[in-house]
Design a protein around this motif. Structure first.
Motif, PDB file in Angstrom:
ATOM      1  N   LEU A  49       3.200  -7.850  -2.647  1.00 15.04           N
ATOM      2  CA  LEU A  49       3.245  -6.829  -1.608  1.00 15.04           C
ATOM      3  C   LEU A  49       2.292  -7.112  -0.468  1.00 15.04           C
ATOM      4  CD1 LEU A  49       3.529  -3.539  -3.716  1.00 15.04           C
ATOM      5  CD2 LEU A  49       5.289  -5.173  -3.040  1.00 15.04           C
ATOM      6  N   GLY A  50       1.576  -8.238  -0.522  1.00 11.74           N
ATOM      7  CA  GLY A  50       0.662  -8.585   0.550  1.00 11.74           C
ATOM      8  C   GLY A  50      -0.487  -7.604   0.647  1.00 11.74           C
ATOM      9  N   LEU A  51      -0.875  -7.269   1.881  1.00  8.39           N
ATOM     10  CA  LEU A  51      -2.051  -6.436   2.109  1.00  8.39           C
ATOM     11  C   LEU A  51      -1.723  -4.967   2.361  1.00  8.39           C
ATOM     12  CD1 LEU A  51      -4.086  -8.820   4.463  1.00  8.39           C
ATOM     13  CD2 LEU A  51      -4.381  -8.477   1.997  1.00  8.39           C
ATOM     14  N   VAL A  52      -0.456  -4.659   2.639  1.00  7.82           N
ATOM     15  CA  VAL A  52      -0.109  -3.298   3.065  1.00  7.82           C
ATOM     16  C   VAL A  52       1.215  -2.877   2.448  1.00  7.82           C
ATOM     17  CG1 VAL A  52       0.213  -1.751   5.036  1.00  7.82           C
ATOM     18  CG2 VAL A  52      -1.239  -3.763   5.277  1.00  7.82           C
ATOM     19  N   LYS A  53       1.266  -1.617   2.012  1.00  6.72           N
ATOM     20  CA  LYS A  53       2.496  -1.035   1.479  1.00  6.72           C
ATOM     21  C   LYS A  53       2.702   0.336   2.131  1.00  6.72           C
ATOM     22  CE  LYS A  53       4.331   0.887  -2.870  1.00  6.72           C
ATOM     23  NZ  LYS A  53       3.980   1.193  -4.274  1.00  6.72           N
ATOM     24  N   PHE A  54       3.913   0.567   2.638  1.00  9.60           N
ATOM     25  CA  PHE A  54       4.261   1.821   3.285  1.00  9.60           C
ATOM     26  C   PHE A  54       5.174   2.601   2.338  1.00  9.60           C
ATOM     27  CE2 PHE A  54       3.457  -1.469   6.357  1.00  9.60           C
ATOM     28  CZ  PHE A  54       2.685  -0.866   7.340  1.00  9.60           C
ATOM     29  N   ASP A  55       4.620   3.630   1.729  1.00  7.73           N
ATOM     30  CA  ASP A  55       5.356   4.413   0.729  1.00  7.73           C
ATOM     31  C   ASP A  55       6.183   5.519   1.378  1.00  7.73           C
ATOM     32  OD1 ASP A  55       5.063   3.483  -1.859  1.00  7.73           O
ATOM     33  OD2 ASP A  55       3.067   4.334  -2.085  1.00  7.73           O
ATOM     34  N   PHE A  56       7.305   5.843   0.773  1.00  6.25           N
ATOM     35  CA  PHE A  56       8.054   7.050   1.137  1.00  6.25           C
ATOM     36  C   PHE A  56       8.926   7.445  -0.038  1.00  6.25           C
ATOM     37  CE2 PHE A  56       9.917   3.235   3.041  1.00  6.25           C
ATOM     38  CZ  PHE A  56      11.187   3.200   2.506  1.00  6.25           C
ATOM     39  N   ASP A  57       9.103   8.742  -0.204  1.00  3.75           N
ATOM     40  CA  ASP A  57       9.887   9.252  -1.331  1.00  3.75           C
ATOM     41  C   ASP A  57      11.344   8.831  -1.201  1.00  3.75           C
ATOM     42  OD1 ASP A  57       7.705  10.512  -2.423  1.00  3.75           O
ATOM     43  OD2 ASP A  57       8.104  12.441  -1.435  1.00  3.75           O
ATOM     44  N   ASN A  58      11.903   8.307  -2.279  1.00  4.49           N
ATOM     45  CA  ASN A  58      13.333   7.999  -2.336  1.00  4.49           C
ATOM     46  C   ASN A  58      13.687   7.684  -3.780  1.00  4.49           C
ATOM     47  OD1 ASN A  58      13.738   4.757  -2.630  1.00  4.49           O
ATOM     48  ND2 ASN A  58      11.891   5.188  -1.438  1.00  4.49           N
ATOM     49  N   PRO A  59      14.929   7.912  -4.172  1.00  9.04           N
ATOM     50  CA  PRO A  59      15.318   7.705  -5.574  1.00  9.04           C
ATOM     51  C   PRO A  59      15.561   6.243  -5.936  1.00  9.04           C
ATOM     52  CG  PRO A  59      17.205   8.473  -4.311  1.00  9.04           C
ATOM     53  CD  PRO A  59      16.027   8.504  -3.383  1.00  9.04           C
ATOM     54  N   TYR A  60      15.403   5.330  -4.977  1.00  8.47           N
ATOM     55  CA  TYR A  60      15.726   3.924  -5.226  1.00  8.47           C
ATOM     56  C   TYR A  60      14.489   3.073  -5.523  1.00  8.47           C
ATOM     57  CZ  TYR A  60      19.923   5.557  -2.824  1.00  8.47           C
ATOM     58  OH  TYR A  60      21.039   6.277  -2.437  1.00  8.47           O
ATOM     59  N   GLY A  61      13.310   3.651  -5.311  1.00  2.00           N
ATOM     60  CA  GLY A  61      12.088   2.897  -5.557  1.00  2.00           C
ATOM     61  C   GLY A  61      11.847   1.784  -4.561  1.00  2.00           C
ATOM     62  N   VAL A  62      12.309   1.944  -3.327  1.00  5.28           N
ATOM     63  CA  VAL A  62      12.094   0.921  -2.306  1.00  5.28           C
ATOM     64  C   VAL A  62      11.034   1.405  -1.315  1.00  5.28           C
ATOM     65  CG1 VAL A  62      14.436   0.016  -2.510  1.00  5.28           C
ATOM     66  CG2 VAL A  62      13.961   1.798  -0.819  1.00  5.28           C
ATOM     67  N   TYR A  63      10.478   0.458  -0.580  1.00  3.56           N
ATOM     68  CA  TYR A  63       9.439   0.778   0.399  1.00  3.56           C
ATOM     69  C   TYR A  63       9.337  -0.386   1.379  1.00  3.56           C
ATOM     70  CZ  TYR A  63       7.372  -1.541  -3.675  1.00  3.56           C
ATOM     71  OH  TYR A  63       7.167  -2.367  -4.751  1.00  3.56           O
ATOM     72  N   LEU A  64       8.534  -0.234   2.401  1.00  3.32           N
ATOM     73  CA  LEU A  64       8.231  -1.305   3.351  1.00  3.32           C
ATOM     74  C   LEU A  64       6.911  -1.938   2.924  1.00  3.32           C
ATOM     75  CD1 LEU A  64       8.849   0.549   6.764  1.00  3.32           C
ATOM     76  CD2 LEU A  64      10.546  -0.356   5.175  1.00  3.32           C
ATOM     77  N   HIS A  65       6.790  -3.254   3.101  1.00  5.06           N
ATOM     78  CA  HIS A  65       5.531  -3.877   2.676  1.00  5.06           C
ATOM     79  C   HIS A  65       5.323  -5.227   3.339  1.00  5.06           C
ATOM     80  CE1 HIS A  65       7.303  -6.907  -0.130  1.00  5.06           C
ATOM     81  NE2 HIS A  65       8.234  -5.993  -0.330  1.00  5.06           N
ATOM     82  N   ASP A  66       4.087  -5.698   3.216  1.00  6.11           N
ATOM     83  CA  ASP A  66       3.668  -7.030   3.650  1.00  6.11           C
ATOM     84  C   ASP A  66       4.148  -8.043   2.615  1.00  6.11           C
ATOM     85  OD1 ASP A  66       2.320  -9.124   4.896  1.00  6.11           O
ATOM     86  OD2 ASP A  66       0.361  -8.556   4.072  1.00  6.11           O
ATOM     87  N   THR A  67       3.955  -9.312   2.882  1.00  6.78           N
ATOM     88  CA  THR A  67       4.297 -10.359   1.917  1.00  6.78           C
ATOM     89  C   THR A  67       3.472 -11.598   2.207  1.00  6.78           C
ATOM     90  OG1 THR A  67       6.066 -11.815   1.098  1.00  6.78           O
ATOM     91  CG2 THR A  67       6.210 -11.117   3.387  1.00  6.78           C
ATOM     92  N   PRO A  68       3.045 -12.319   1.160  1.00  4.79           N
ATOM     93  CA  PRO A  68       2.350 -13.585   1.402  1.00  4.79           C
ATOM     94  C   PRO A  68       3.314 -14.719   1.753  1.00  4.79           C
ATOM     95  CG  PRO A  68       2.501 -13.160  -0.943  1.00  4.79           C
ATOM     96  CD  PRO A  68       3.050 -11.948  -0.264  1.00  4.79           C
ATOM     97  N   SER A  69       4.597 -14.499   1.552  1.00  6.19           N
ATOM     98  CA  SER A  69       5.602 -15.529   1.848  1.00  6.19           C
ATOM     99  C   SER A  69       6.144 -15.286   3.252  1.00  6.19           C
ATOM    100  CB  SER A  69       6.739 -15.472   0.825  1.00  6.19           C
ATOM    101  OG  SER A  69       6.235 -15.626  -0.490  1.00  6.19           O
TER     102      SER A  69
END
Length: 497
Positions: free
Chosen positions: A377-397
């Protein structure tokens, strides 16, 4: 018979596709139970219309095809004999049928044509329920039918420009569409004598009116520039060469492009009538994220979205906090399919990549990857409620962001510039100014930073849209959702009015 007429013939039964029995309507929209002291409103079909109001409804229904509906779907022609009858009872019946048709059109153009149970599970963006009956009665009584009808379609430039694009591509189809360009060795600047050069020029000229069709088959600079413009419209690398991917995009039939426009118009109807002025939007198909402030984009970046089979869902939610230095709680499906096999193939893989096993009680456990330089998830994760368990995030790749095809995640959305986004969203928080964010990230400590101003987030699936230069842009339908939506519309039609 032009290609649009052929399409109607192939689909067939347009009226039946967009009709619904009154019994089904009663089942899906049962009447409200009112208190005895409140007299029930008259049914919309009992409203008596003036001749000018009837003419307005006839005109709107006749133009319903411009919103992507099949020409016969809301055609008022079957009602005309009743409306013109001498007998008062027949005219009254004609008005009732006209009003019923108008209500079905109103619901379809406002919220789309899918019944709630016809949505795929990943289509988490759903239109709000809408009953046009009360609005119709009020508009007729206040002599505001015109403004009410005008307010029904999505009030967005993206939708209105798709209407223009639909008219253009229907005209192209009626004129015979375009011929496919034959496959062969990639064409490059300076090529001559290849009959495919003339075919390419003719193909490009159909969508790009600036292309001049010459008799001399030369792949010159002007043709290369035209090809590069087309590649940009398709979201491809504009290298100016006719390679396999560009050839495939050019050879998509015009009928398929029309279907894409229709599918995207339908998805616009699933959005709220008013979008928040400040919001985050992700175009899943194009793998691009934009931040809007005061309804204008002020930060755009590339993204990596879900690969086919691990689709990023369409949804609407709100980001209320940001996790700095987040650990990754590995979904059990990913652990079983990918990580444990790697551990068995190379013992110590999990430890080398900072994974730990966390007990969840009663003999069960899960994998977690610790925060750090190897964290997925890198250095940052942007959470939001949803039934799918997805979110926005950083990545080292980072390598995938340089690609023009960026569908590679397990469903979450990886961001090219997550730290600038985090600082922008936290800017109104006195405790989380940029220097504090930098210091926290450098510390490696996992911290959740609340947003002083939560922001709406929309994950959308746009495969057809018009750019400000008036050109239609198309993207691949990587999940097959365009095709699936068109098929489901044809199979089910609109819900009850």
């Amino acid at each position: 018979m032009n290609s649009w007429t052929k399409r109607d013939a192939l689909l067939g039964g347009a009226v039946s596709l967009f009709s619904l029995s009154s019994a089904a309507a009663q089942l899906q929209n049962p009447p409200l139970v009112r208190a005895p002291q409140q007299p029930a409103s008259p049914p919309p079909t009992s409203v008596v219309l003036r001749s000018d109001q009837i003419e307005l409804l006839l005109r709107v229904l006749t133009q319903a095809y411009t919103h992507g509906f099949e020409p016969a779907a809301f055609s008022p022609e079957p009602v005309l004999p009743l409306l013109n009858a001498r007998e008062a009872a027949a005219r009254q019946a004609g008005q009732a049928q006209l009003i019923g048709l108008t209500l079905r059109y109103a619901k379809a153009v406002r919220t789309g044509r899918l019944a709630p149970d016809a949505f795929l599970g990943e289509w988490g963006l759903r239109p709000a329920p809408y009953d046009p009956g009360p609005d119709f009665i009020q508009a007729a009584a206040q002599d505001r039918l015109g403004p009410w009808l005008d307010s029904l379609p999505p009030p967005y430039t993206g939708y209105q420009t798709l209407r223009k694009g639909l008219a253009t591509y229907r005209d192209i189809a009626a004129a015979g569409g375009w011929k496919s360009v034959a496959s062969g060795e990639p064409l490059k600047l300076g090529a001559t004598g290849d009959p495919r050069i003339a075919a390419l020029e003719a193909r490009l000229a159909v969508e790009d009116t600036t292309v001049a069709v010459d008799r001399a088959p030369v792949f010159d600079a002007a043709l290369q520039q035209a090809l590069m413009r087309a590649q940009k419209r398709f979201g491809l690398n504009p290298d100016g060469g006719l390679g396999p991917m560009t050839l495939a995009a050019l050879n998509v039939p015009v009928e398929r492009r029309i279907d894409q426009i229709l599918a995207n118009m339908e998805r616009w109807r699933w959005l709220p009538q008013q979008l928040p002025a400040d919001r985050i939007q992700v175009n899943i198909a194009a793998a691009v994220m934009s931040v809007f402030h005061d309804d204008a984009p002020n930060l755009t970046m590339r993204a990596v979205t879900g690969r086919p089979g691990d689709e990023t869902p369409m949804l609407q939610s709100t980001i209320r906090s940001i996790v700095l230095n987040p650990p990754w709680n590995v979904p059990s499906s990913i652990a079983a399919k990918e990580l444990w096999p790697k551990e068995r193939a190379s013992p110590g893989y999990l430890k080398r990549n900072d994974f730990v096993i966390i007990s969840t009680g009663e003999g069960t456990s899960r994998l977690q990857q610790k925060a750090g330089p190897k964290a997925a998830l890198g250095l940052v994760k942007f959470d939001f409620d949803n039934p799918y368990g997805v979110y926005l995030h950083d990545t080292p790749s980072r390598s995938k962001f340089a690609s023009f095809s960026r569908l590679a995640s397990h469903g979450c959305v990886r961001l090219e510039k997550p730290i600038p986004l985090a600082k922008q969203l936290l800017a109104s928080s006195p405790d989380w100014q940029p220097d504090v964010v930098d210091a926290t990230l450098a510390s490696g400590k996992t911290v959740r930073a609340p947003l002083a101003q939560p922001i709406a987030v929309f994950l959308l699936y746009w495969t057809a849209y018009m750019t400000p230069d008036g050109q239609m842009n198309f993207r691949d339908d990587p999940y097959g959702w365009d095709k699936e939506l068109v098929l489901r519309i044809a199979a089910g039609g609109p819900g009850p009015a």
